[in-house]
Design a protein around this motif. Structure first.
Motif, PDB file in Angstrom:
ATOM      1  N   HIS A  99      31.069  33.517 -15.199  1.00 37.39           N
ATOM      2  CA  HIS A  99      29.734  33.295 -15.758  1.00 37.39           C
ATOM      3  C   HIS A  99      29.012  32.165 -15.039  1.00 37.39           C
ATOM      4  O   HIS A  99      27.814  32.257 -14.765  1.00 37.39           O
ATOM      5  N   SER A 206      25.838  40.379 -15.910  1.00 37.68           N
ATOM      6  CA  SER A 206      27.044  40.110 -16.704  1.00 37.68           C
ATOM      7  C   SER A 206      27.600  41.407 -17.279  1.00 37.68           C
ATOM      8  O   SER A 206      28.809  41.642 -17.253  1.00 37.68           O
ATOM      9  N   ARG A 215      32.398  39.127 -21.182  1.00 35.26           N
ATOM     10  CA  ARG A 215      30.942  39.063 -21.186  1.00 35.26           C
ATOM     11  C   ARG A 215      30.372  39.047 -22.590  1.00 35.26           C
ATOM     12  O   ARG A 215      29.439  38.310 -22.882  1.00 35.26           O
ATOM     13  N   VAL A 219      27.758  36.048 -23.246  1.00 40.86           N
ATOM     14  CA  VAL A 219      26.528  36.239 -22.491  1.00 40.86           C
ATOM     15  C   VAL A 219      25.302  35.666 -23.189  1.00 40.86           C
ATOM     16  O   VAL A 219      24.436  35.080 -22.551  1.00 40.86           O
ATOM     17  N   ASP A 222      25.392  31.959 -22.926  1.00 39.33           N
ATOM     18  CA  ASP A 222      25.284  31.527 -21.539  1.00 39.33           C
ATOM     19  C   ASP A 222      23.896  31.710 -20.950  1.00 39.33           C
ATOM     20  O   ASP A 222      23.637  31.302 -19.828  1.00 39.33           O
ATOM     21  N   TYR A 225      23.120  28.494 -20.118  1.00 36.69           N
ATOM     22  CA  TYR A 225      24.319  27.882 -19.541  1.00 36.69           C
ATOM     23  C   TYR A 225      23.940  26.664 -18.690  1.00 36.69           C
ATOM     24  O   TYR A 225      23.207  26.785 -17.720  1.00 36.69           O
TER      25      TYR A 225
END
Length: 232
Positions: A99, A206, A215, A219, A222, A225
């Motif tokens: 990621h 992702s 994921r 996700v 993130d 992120y």
């Protein structure tokens, strides 16, 4: 050499660098505003307030100047190192976290597209009429694919790719989705903001590239992120 003798030499180098940077900045503006055929070396010299002989001395040809303009705009700095040697790309390639590797690549890679976007029409026109620019832009395209292929190899090596996804197919997906053309289609024609494109690209890649168990749980979180990919 004494400091007294060294200082004049350094001052000359500083002036030469400042002149070169001013020409690049001026050329970027004129290429964006007027296109390739209409932006002459004389026009660049006049707008930069330097002699046209200076422009030719530093860059030799308009094609060479456009190449430097593109490279500087893409990197956001003068005399940039190759993409693979930049700190963010090194971090992405070295990261064991799939990621984070995607986030870094998208955050900084999309910024390249944003800076180059105003030059798009100029690049296409120049490539159609100037073999030097055509060869240069083909090289940019090939280098972009090679960099993404290297990133995908890292994701595969750390076991992050979803089952059954061939690394070559994964590279194909990333090259098409994370591209100048897709960026322009969504931020230009469709009117998306750059943060919206980054967030969509991160979420899409992702889902397309990473294992489901990795994921799905991460996700959404993130998307911001390390402060990246955050839609205002």
């Amino acid at each position: 050499m004494s400091d007294v003798n060294a200082r004049p030499g350094q001052a000359r180098r500083d002036r030469a660098k400042a002149t070169r940077c001013k020409i690049i900045d001026t050329a970027y503006r004129l290429f964006c505003e007027n296109g390739y055929p209409s932006t002459t070396m004389d026009a660049i010299a006049a707008a930069a307030d330097v002699a046209v002989q200076t422009v030719y001395y530093v860059f030799r040809t308009k094609a060479a100047l456009l190449r430097e303009v593109i490279e500087s705009a893409a990197a956001g700095e003068y005399d940039p190192p190759p993409v693979g040697q930049r700190s963010w790309m090194k971090q992405a390639l070295a990261s064991p976290d799939g990621h984070r590797a995607l986030a870094l690549t998208i955050e900084h890679g999309v910024d390249i597209y944003a800076r180059v976007a105003p030059l798009t029409a100029t690049i296409h026109t120049a490539a159609a009429s100037d073999p030097d620019i055509d060869v240069f832009w083909q090289g940019v395209t090939q280098s972009r694919r090679a960099g993404m292929n290297q990133l995908i190899a890292g994701l595969a090596g750390h076991g992050h790719l979803r089952p059954g996804l061939d690394p070559q197919r994964a590279t194909d997906i990333m090259v098409v989705l994370c591209s100048h053309e897709t960026f322009l289609g969504l931020t230009g024609d469709a009117g998306w903001s750059v943060p919206e494109y980054k967030a969509w690209l991160y979420e899409t890649l992702s889902h397309q590239l990473l294992k489901a168990k990795e994921r799905d749980a991460q996700v959404t979180e993130d998307l911001s992120y390390h402060g990246l990919l955050q839609i205002p």
